[in-house]
Design an enzyme around this catalytic site. Structure first.
Site, PDB file in Angstrom:
ATOM      1  NE  ARG A  35      -3.310   2.314   3.064  1.00 42.17           N
ATOM      2  CZ  ARG A  35      -2.997   3.013   4.156  1.00 42.17           C
ATOM      3  NH1 ARG A  35      -2.005   2.574   4.941  1.00 42.17           N
ATOM      4  NH2 ARG A  35      -3.659   4.108   4.465  1.00 42.17           N
ATOM      5  NE  ARG A  76      -5.098  17.198   8.624  1.00 44.87           N
ATOM      6  CZ  ARG A  76      -4.819  16.128   9.356  1.00 44.87           C
ATOM      7  NH1 ARG A  76      -4.900  16.197  10.669  1.00 44.87           N
ATOM      8  NH2 ARG A  76      -4.458  14.996   8.785  1.00 44.87           N
ATOM      9  CE  LYS A 217      -8.971   4.217   3.568  1.00 41.98           C
ATOM     10  NZ  LYS A 217      -7.857   5.210   3.709  1.00 41.98           N
ATOM     11  CB  THR A 275      -7.691   0.535  11.118  1.00 44.55           C
ATOM     12  OG1 THR A 275      -8.129   0.935   9.822  1.00 44.55           O
ATOM     13  CG2 THR A 275      -7.231   1.765  11.887  1.00 44.55           C
TER      14      THR A 275
END
Length: 481
Positions: A35, A76, A217, A275
């Site tokens: 990846r 953010r 995802k 994850t």
């Protein structure tokens, strides 16, 4: 060539795995897919790692898949006077479009899309959910909140908005640039971050234009709700449990994972569980028992692949992490309970001739001493259908196309080999027998099942099955053209 397991291992590359020697060592330890995280490193870094992977592939003679993972829209906060603030439960706190440095009462949130979608009562999560804010009032340029869970917020920490579908573009300008760059490099899979709706995948597919397969995802509540529709337009699924566990109650993630894995398998599309699988191995050469159980659970559920993130990209023990996954997979797959679970969850539909052929191949392999199922495929579709059956014997994918072989490195139980194009079935059978023997799947005293489509080189024509002896003299003696 042969792995002694069926589940695949995806290893993320980064500063800890940036050289030819390390990438080759990871491949030899068990990594099937590498990846490339487009969120970190420059395009020059990505291109250099891509070139190293292709050199390792050439030197080892084993096809390797490359997955480019787009960053997606990152939300953010701005910066603070003094770099951080501590918020306490019950206090008021404002987020707004004012670019001035923040303090204990407010901070900049430079995303008009968030303010456009917010409603009173919505939740804002900051710093991976460690700080939780409840929206009391909001407008096009502000959100007045009450701190529900206090903590520290520092400069540019991430923000999650779990309660609403954000009107964000599916691909940021950076994503579009990275997508085109990765396609030109020749990656095999493209992972789309923060997918919310099937239209996000459709937009990306138009840009990719068949140069790579698309992996969605699943890390947003909206994506969980729209999962069936997203799965239908995707080539594969990644269960990205990091953000999913932030935006949803963490106890809800395991059943969501199980459902997504089963539905992806039923659709014959690869699914990765990702994850924090071996998170402690970033610092430790030995994982926790809970982490080992987590990896094993994904394998028992029938996932096509399990993934390492920071463990292999930035950890101190990347090779040990890959070996740990490899050993866990071997242990699980030799457990009798594993076969019971896998076979009990086999609920594929039988709607086409190809479905019938691959089901028959699996049943023959389970009731007779067959050593492998050999599939000729231009696109990999038939191989994926065979993998959906989760047979007890290896799947040998034979294709004249290196691109197809690489893409199939993501698929459960599949061992890929390049073979010359075929135009007659006898030639295909002989090529399958030769490949099975060369790869160590069979000897001249064994038999394999061969599936193919006649006429050759036409997508979707899988219509023939043959139980073939691995002694070529027997094939030549009586097999018709």
């Amino acid at each position: 060539m042969r792995r002694q397991r069926n589940v695949k291992i995806v290893a993320t590359l980064g500063p800890a795995s940036d050289t030819y020697e390390m990438i080759r060592a990871l491949s030899e330890a068990g990594a099937d897919v590498f990846r490339l995280n487009m969120s970190h490193g420059t395009q020059d870094d990505i291109a250099r790692r891509h070139a190293i992977i292709r050199q390792v592939e050439a030197d080892t003679g084993r096809p390797i898949a490359i997955l480019a993972d787009l960053q997606g829209p990152k939300l953010r906060v701005g910066v603070f006077v003094g770099d951080s603030v501590d918020l306490t439960e019950g206090q008021a706190f404002r987020m707004d479009l004012d670019p001035a440095p923040g303090d204990k009462t407010r901070v900049n949130l430079p995303h008009v899309e968030i303010f456009a979608a917010l409603e009173p009562g919505a939740t804002l999560l900051v710093n991976d959910g460690k700080v939780r804010l409840r929206v009391d009032a909001c407008g096009p340029d502000f959100a007045d909140c009450t701190v529900a869970v206090g903590g520290t917020i520092s400069n540019r920490k991430g923000v999650n908005v779990p309660d609403v579908v954000l009107p964000l573009k599916a691909l940021s300008s950076k994503d579009r640039e990275d997508l085109e760059f990765a396609c030109r490099l020749g990656v095999d899979w493209m992972a789309l971050s923060f997918v919310q709706r099937p239209e996000d995948v459709i937009e990306a597919r138009a840009l990719v234009n068949e140069r790579a397969l698309l992996m969605s995802k699943i890390e947003k509540p909206a994506a969980v709700k729209a999962y069936d529709a997203i799965l239908a337009v995707s080539d594969g699924i990644m269960v990205a449990r990091g953000d999913l566990g932030v935006e949803l109650p963490i106890h809800s993630v395991p059943p969501i994972q199980k459902r997504m894995v089963r539905l992806a398998r039923a659709a014959a599309k690869p699914v990765i569980v990702a994850t924090q699988m071996l998170e402690s191995m970033i610092e430790s050469p030995v994982p926790t028992r809970a982490e080992v159980s987590d990896v094993a659970t994904a394998i028992y559920e029938g996932a096509d692949a399990v993934m390492l993130s920071a463990e292999s990209a930035a950890g101190h023990y990347p090779i040990e992490a890959v070996r740990t996954m490899d050993n866990v997979a071997k242990s699980v797959e030799t457990d009798a309970t594993y076969r019971e679970v896998i076979e009990a969850s086999r609920k594929a539909k039988r709607e086409t001739i190809a479905d019938a052929i691959v089901a028959a191949a699996r049943e023959i392999a389970e009731t007779t001493p067959i050593q492998a199922i050999c599939c000729f495929s231009q696109t990999g579709t038939t191989v994926s259908l065979v993998a959906r059956e989760r047979p007890r014997v290896p799947i040998l994918a034979l294709t004249p196309l290196m691109g197809t072989a690489r893409r199939l490195c993501m698929t459960w139980g599949t061992h890929c080999a390049i073979c010359p194009p075929q135009d007659r079935f006898k030639g295909a059978v002989i090529a399958a027998v030769q490949a099975a023997r060369a790869a160590g799947f069979a000897t001249d005293k064994d038999h394999v099942v061969v599936t193919a489509g006649v006429p050759f080189n036409v997508q979707g024509t899988t219509n023939i099955l043959r139980v073939a002896p691995c002694d070529e003299r027997l094939i030549y003696r009586g097999d018709p053209e």
